[in-house]
Design an enzyme around this catalytic site. Sequence first.
Site, PDB file in Angstrom:
ATOM      1  N   GLU A 171       0.801  -1.234   0.000  1.00 31.89           N
ATOM      2  CA  GLU A 171       0.000   0.000   0.000  1.00 31.89           C
ATOM      3  C   GLU A 171       0.833   1.284   0.000  1.00 31.89           C
ATOM      4  OE1 GLU A 171      -2.760  -0.547   3.239  1.00 31.89           O
ATOM      5  OE2 GLU A 171      -3.524  -2.416   2.401  1.00 31.89           O
ATOM      6  N   GLU A 287      -5.730 -10.469  -2.219  1.00 27.16           N
ATOM      7  CA  GLU A 287      -6.536 -10.411  -0.981  1.00 27.16           C
ATOM      8  C   GLU A 287      -8.029 -10.426  -1.303  1.00 27.16           C
ATOM      9  OE1 GLU A 287      -5.339  -7.255   1.683  1.00 27.16           O
ATOM     10  OE2 GLU A 287      -3.225  -7.487   1.193  1.00 27.16           O
TER      11      GLU A 287
HETATM   12  O1  9MR Z   1      -7.340  -8.871   7.880  1.00 31.20           O
HETATM   13  C1  9MR Z   1      -6.276  -8.259   8.599  1.00 31.20           C
HETATM   14  C2  9MR Z   1      -6.739  -7.905  10.000  1.00 31.20           C
HETATM   15  O2  9MR Z   1      -7.066  -9.067  10.715  1.00 31.20           O
HETATM   16  C3  9MR Z   1      -5.640  -7.139  10.720  1.00 31.20           C
HETATM   17  O3  9MR Z   1      -6.124  -6.670  11.965  1.00 31.20           O
HETATM   18  C4  9MR Z   1      -5.166  -5.953   9.882  1.00 31.20           C
HETATM   19  C5  9MR Z   1      -3.948  -5.304  10.523  1.00 31.20           C
HETATM   20  O4  9MR Z   1      -2.902  -6.220  10.639  1.00 31.20           O
HETATM   21  O5  9MR Z   1      -4.807  -6.372   8.576  1.00 31.20           O
HETATM   22  C6  9MR Z   1      -5.842  -7.002   7.879  1.00 31.20           C
HETATM   23  O6  9MR Z   1      -5.376  -7.368   6.604  1.00 31.20           O
HETATM   24  C7  9MR Z   1      -5.115  -6.291   5.708  1.00 31.20           C
HETATM   25  C8  9MR Z   1      -3.865  -6.643   4.920  1.00 31.20           C
HETATM   26  O7  9MR Z   1      -2.797  -6.925   5.780  1.00 31.20           O
HETATM   27  C9  9MR Z   1      -3.498  -5.532   3.953  1.00 31.20           C
HETATM   28  N1  9MR Z   1      -4.622  -5.180   3.108  1.00 31.20           N
HETATM   29  C10 9MR Z   1      -5.897  -4.941   3.762  1.00 31.20           C
HETATM   30  C11 9MR Z   1      -6.245  -6.108   4.704  1.00 31.20           C
HETATM   31  C12 9MR Z   1      -7.609  -5.864   5.357  1.00 31.20           C
HETATM   32  O8  9MR Z   1      -7.574  -4.748   6.177  1.00 31.20           O
END
Ligand code: 9MR
Length: 380
Positions: A171, A287
């Site tokens: 990101e 994702e």
């Molecule tokens: O799904 C993930 C969530 O459980 C975590 O709390 C969060 C922070 O670590 O990250 C979420 O996953 C994200 C991913 O790492 C990057 N793209 C967006 C995802 C959804 O927020």
Amino acid sequence: MPVPDLTARKLVQRPGSRKPALPRRALLAAPLLPLLGGAGPAAGLGALAAGKGVLFGTALTRMELEGSPGLGRIAETDAAVIVPGLELKWSGHRPSPEGFDFGDADFMVRFAGERGKALRGHALVWHEALPPWFASAPQDAAGMRALLERHIRTVAGRYAGRMQSWDVVNEPVEPWYRRADGLRETPFLRALGPGYIDLAFRLAHEADPAARLVLNEYGLEMPTEDNAARRAAVLALLRGMRARGVPVHALGIQAHLSAAARGFDAGLLRGFIREVAALGLEVYVTELDVTDRGLPPEIPARDAAVARCYRTFLEAALAEPALRLVVLWGLSDRYTWMNDSPHARREDGLPVRAHLYDGNFRPKPAWHAVADAFRAAPPR
Ligand code: 9MR
């Protein structure tokens, strides 16, 4: 102006466990990664995808696997590649500035290895999921460079040879900042300038020359002005990286979709994938999930719309031969970040039905939609 809460990920991180790290020898003894084609069970989506030359899998966490044996079973059937959902983020294994705790990450690596699954790492550099101590670490250029060097060498080095790919920078783009290059202002950018991205990829390549290195981004698939700005910034960034000889191998399109959103344009998505491919890069869907926010509460209608969204998106993406990997951000509605996100959760308070299996691990229409999309896809 305050920075908007654009992604609003609010789930609490599980603190890294204190278990002793797995000896390096044990990691190396795990079966070597099955790459495209050879991976996955005899039946299930992983096998269907492999038949078309696509690596298919899901993100999962240790906490989820330990909480639900059913989840392990469906992952075993459907996934040819596993992505640790939390364990390879800084918050998952950097309890202190000096320390690394790979207990949870090693658990996930073992889970995949024992089942003959490939692995993807997520993520070496991300402005979110940083541990609390990060804010008081040195933020000047020399300090930040040292921090990144140590982090990437240690983490990518530990799993060298085991990762099919790594999300090296996650990101990095955010047009809201109105920079000419469209980059997001993060502690890494503020300390090192845009060069932090090249640096991270070079360090990752040195540490794990076999891994495919990925730039991962969201908001790339819709025909909106905002998404158009993100696509333009990503393309410019990748073009520059290729021109500078940076070892980048793929763009990751996160694809957090909404079944209620209108106007998806298959031609536009395919055109974007072709532009990325023209830079000599592969494209991964990294994702994938589909919120049913904005749809009426009746389950059959929600499930049908979510299934349609998976199918429409995948049919478009898989029509492009550059598309080589599809990872779901979760398999079952039992565990989803979407219920914790003000942007993705339902306004009526019902849990979202965003994934291929319901909360009791029964397949939903979305499972069949994904299977159909792989059956219809041209081989690559
Ligand atoms: O799904 C993930 C969530 O459980 C975590 O709390 C969060 C922070 O670590 O990250 C979420 O996953 C994200 C991913 O790492 C990057 N793209 C967006 C995802 C959804 O927020």
